[in-house]
Design a protein around this motif. Sequence first.
Motif, mmCIF file in Angstrom:
data_model
loop_
_atom_site.group_PDB
_atom_site.id
_atom_site.type_symbol
_atom_site.label_atom_id
_atom_site.label_comp_id
_atom_site.label_asym_id
_atom_site.label_seq_id
_atom_site.Cartn_x
_atom_site.Cartn_y
_atom_site.Cartn_z
ATOM 1 N N ASP A 54 0.810 -1.226 0.000
ATOM 2 C CA ASP A 54 0.000 0.000 0.000
ATOM 3 C C ASP A 54 0.838 1.269 0.000
ATOM 4 O O ASP A 54 0.293 2.372 -0.073
ATOM 5 C CB ASP A 54 -1.005 0.007 1.157
ATOM 6 N N SER A 55 2.167 1.132 0.064
ATOM 7 C CA SER A 55 3.027 2.315 -0.017
ATOM 8 C C SER A 55 3.640 2.479 -1.406
ATOM 9 O O SER A 55 4.423 3.397 -1.643
ATOM 10 C CB SER A 55 4.140 2.234 1.034
ATOM 11 N N ILE A 56 3.275 1.604 -2.343
ATOM 12 C CA ILE A 56 3.797 1.663 -3.708
ATOM 13 C C ILE A 56 2.873 2.511 -4.576
ATOM 14 O O ILE A 56 1.647 2.371 -4.528
ATOM 15 C CB ILE A 56 3.936 0.245 -4.295
ATOM 16 N N ASP A 57 3.439 3.397 -5.363
ATOM 17 C CA ASP A 57 2.673 4.271 -6.248
ATOM 18 C C ASP A 57 2.306 3.516 -7.521
ATOM 19 O O ASP A 57 3.136 3.357 -8.424
ATOM 20 C CB ASP A 57 3.501 5.515 -6.575
ATOM 21 N N MET A 58 1.054 3.058 -7.605
ATOM 22 C CA MET A 58 0.629 2.259 -8.750
ATOM 23 C C MET A 58 0.318 3.097 -9.991
ATOM 24 O O MET A 58 -0.023 2.546 -11.038
ATOM 25 C CB MET A 58 -0.578 1.402 -8.370
ATOM 26 N N SER A 59 0.446 4.416 -9.881
ATOM 27 C CA SER A 59 0.335 5.229 -11.097
ATOM 28 C C SER A 59 1.629 5.150 -11.907
ATOM 29 O O SER A 59 1.665 5.554 -13.069
ATOM 30 C CB SER A 59 0.024 6.687 -10.738
ATOM 31 N N GLN A 60 2.693 4.608 -11.279
ATOM 32 C CA GLN A 60 3.966 4.417 -11.980
ATOM 33 C C GLN A 60 4.296 2.930 -12.153
ATOM 34 O O GLN A 60 4.864 2.533 -13.162
ATOM 35 C CB GLN A 60 5.104 5.102 -11.214
ATOM 36 N N ALA A 61 3.970 2.136 -11.153
ATOM 37 C CA ALA A 61 4.258 0.703 -11.203
ATOM 38 C C ALA A 61 3.099 -0.044 -11.854
ATOM 39 O O ALA A 61 1.989 0.483 -11.978
ATOM 40 C CB ALA A 61 4.505 0.181 -9.797
ATOM 41 N N TRP A 62 3.347 -1.292 -12.272
ATOM 42 C CA TRP A 62 2.278 -2.102 -12.846
ATOM 43 C C TRP A 62 2.543 -3.585 -12.583
ATOM 44 O O TRP A 62 3.664 -4.006 -12.353
ATOM 45 C CB TRP A 62 2.128 -1.839 -14.338
ATOM 46 N N PHE A 63 1.458 -4.362 -12.626
ATOM 47 C CA PHE A 63 1.552 -5.804 -12.470
ATOM 48 C C PHE A 63 1.849 -6.453 -13.822
ATOM 49 O O PHE A 63 1.175 -6.193 -14.804
ATOM 50 C CB PHE A 63 0.220 -6.388 -11.961
ATOM 51 N N GLN A 64 2.844 -7.324 -13.852
ATOM 52 C CA GLN A 64 3.094 -8.148 -15.040
ATOM 53 C C GLN A 64 4.227 -9.117 -14.733
ATOM 54 O O GLN A 64 5.259 -8.725 -14.196
ATOM 55 C CB GLN A 64 3.484 -7.289 -16.260
ATOM 56 N N SER A 65 4.017 -10.392 -15.078
ATOM 57 C CA SER A 65 5.104 -11.358 -15.023
ATOM 58 C C SER A 65 5.888 -11.249 -16.322
ATOM 59 O O SER A 65 5.307 -11.027 -17.389
ATOM 60 C CB SER A 65 4.565 -12.779 -14.858
ATOM 61 N N ARG A 66 7.200 -11.410 -16.226
ATOM 62 C CA ARG A 66 8.035 -11.269 -17.420
ATOM 63 C C ARG A 66 7.589 -12.248 -18.514
ATOM 64 O O ARG A 66 7.346 -13.422 -18.242
ATOM 65 C CB ARG A 66 9.500 -11.514 -17.045
ATOM 66 N N TYR A 67 7.457 -11.744 -19.719
ATOM 67 C CA TYR A 67 6.971 -12.498 -20.878
ATOM 68 C C TYR A 67 5.547 -13.018 -20.650
ATOM 69 O O TYR A 67 5.134 -13.993 -21.269
ATOM 70 C CB TYR A 67 7.914 -13.664 -21.214
ATOM 71 N N ASP A 68 4.825 -12.365 -19.734
ATOM 72 C CA ASP A 68 3.427 -12.712 -19.443
ATOM 73 C C ASP A 68 3.261 -14.174 -19.034
ATOM 74 O O ASP A 68 2.270 -14.824 -19.368
ATOM 75 C CB ASP A 68 2.536 -12.411 -20.650
ATOM 76 N N LYS A 69 4.238 -14.699 -18.301
ATOM 77 C CA LYS A 69 4.112 -16.070 -17.810
ATOM 78 C C LYS A 69 2.962 -16.152 -16.814
ATOM 79 O O LYS A 69 2.833 -15.311 -15.938
ATOM 80 C CB LYS A 69 5.409 -16.523 -17.150
ATOM 81 N N GLY A 70 2.159 -17.165 -16.951
ATOM 82 C CA GLY A 70 1.004 -17.324 -16.071
ATOM 83 C C GLY A 70 -0.259 -16.819 -16.733
ATOM 84 O O GLY A 70 -0.279 -15.749 -17.343
ATOM 85 N N GLU A 71 -1.317 -17.564 -16.610
ATOM 86 C CA GLU A 71 -2.558 -17.236 -17.300
ATOM 87 C C GLU A 71 -3.594 -16.578 -16.403
ATOM 88 O O GLU A 71 -4.463 -15.852 -16.879
ATOM 89 C CB GLU A 71 -3.151 -18.517 -17.912
ATOM 90 N N THR A 72 -3.533 -16.819 -15.102
ATOM 91 C CA THR A 72 -4.557 -16.294 -14.204
ATOM 92 C C THR A 72 -4.210 -14.884 -13.747
ATOM 93 O O THR A 72 -3.065 -14.435 -13.851
ATOM 94 C CB THR A 72 -4.710 -17.193 -12.968
ATOM 95 N N GLU A 73 -5.207 -14.209 -13.223
ATOM 96 C CA GLU A 73 -4.992 -12.863 -12.698
ATOM 97 C C GLU A 73 -4.002 -12.889 -11.543
ATOM 98 O O GLU A 73 -3.142 -12.003 -11.427
ATOM 99 C CB GLU A 73 -6.315 -12.258 -12.228
ATOM 100 N N ALA A 74 -4.092 -13.913 -10.693
ATOM 101 C CA ALA A 74 -3.160 -14.024 -9.565
ATOM 102 C C ALA A 74 -1.730 -14.175 -10.046
ATOM 103 O O ALA A 74 -0.796 -13.576 -9.477
ATOM 104 C CB ALA A 74 -3.544 -15.211 -8.690
#
Length: 448
Positions: free
Chosen positions: A170-190
């Motif tokens: 909750d201290s990370i600025d998500m307007s700059q950071a984003w969720f993504q596994s490298r090369y989009d590994k993984g199919e689920t949202e989790a």
Amino acid sequence: MTQELHIIGGGMAGSEAAWQAAHMGVQVVIHEMRPTRGTFAHQTDHLAEMVCSNSFRSDDDEQNAVGLLHWEMRAAGGLIMQMADRHALPAGGALAVDRDAFAQAVTETLLALPNVRLDRGEIPDLPQDGQWIIATGPLTSDALGQAISRETGAEALAFFDAIAPIVYFDSIDMSQAWFQSRYDKGETEAEQKAYLNCPMTREQYEAFIDALLAADKTEFHEGESAGYFDGCLPIEVMAERGRETLRHGPMKPVGLTNPHAPERKPYAVVQLRRDNALGTLYNIVGFQTKMKYGAQAAVFKMIPGLENASFARLGGIHRNTFLNSPTLLDDHLRLRSKPHIRFAGQITGVEGYVESAAMGLLAGRLAAAEILGQPASPPPRDTAMGALVHHITGGAEAKSFQPMNVNFGLFPPIDAKGGRRGRRDRYKAYTDRAKAAFMDWLGQRDAA
């Protein structure tokens, strides 16, 4: 009266050794000095507490040697892998765990066994009789370390390990950071939320490197040799090897697209990996550090998205002692000069949570078999466990012995049968051969 097996150290190796021996019917006593005597790295009194990372690395049991080791430990009914699977977090092709839930589960499951007892307190000397396993890991107490040195007739080899900081989500600025596994590994949202990414421009990267190199760092005591295991280098040491080293290592920008600016390719990316099931904690991947606490907070807040970061734990560095196992241990992990004492885990010269637990699994089984009067042998060299134990107890060159992760280079070569194999085929051949050999070994023990 049944002879007890005493295990010094309740980490990965000690916990696994206790589990294996107890399931063979032996009475087990675990001697764990925490919390009576703490360490700088541990934060709880749980057994098997993870301090450096929350990752068991690749879980691919066909193309990766550590994934094969996972498979062997599962096949052997290992506690560490059972609890890791139960408390796994999405991490692409890797196996990462919720470290607090994992350690609590290991502790509760192990101590629920009627023939396992936990004794809180330090063992400062080498025991003179009985059956013992020393699995004290990189943070062996000074007193016990000195006792081991006196017995082995030489100073223990040592290198330095560093641990990475953990940030509150909750201290990370998500307007700059984003969720993504490298090369989009993984199919689920989790799985897609397993990693957080913080992008850097070239100017931000250069400023970060300058600050990193100039920051106040932990000084070593006189006489200590500042050697590091290459798999756990502090980021400052990597930066000192060249300004671009981090950008081609933990900060590589490949396989990622910034949704906040998809047309602009980051010059470098800092990744954070989910550290607990709630998703409230993220550790900074590959950011082991020897910077002093004040410097860490200042330097890491230069990372875009972490300007207002709050840290659940800052990084640190500790001495990691280990034996010259090729000269001191036999292939049953017994101390040659005192064969009633076995060693297991990182102190034997293996590196990594999984490798440490695997040596605990073997030590526990071999010690229990000896107590019960059953025949026993280490697994064949064709297996991951067998290749690793062979390396540390005689396969490695004693004069240059250094901690080792499991890898296919430790295995006997595969016969190409008249033609060259591609890497994928060769690795698959290694794992197929290993699985068959390991199941044969398990069957021989179970039939004994």
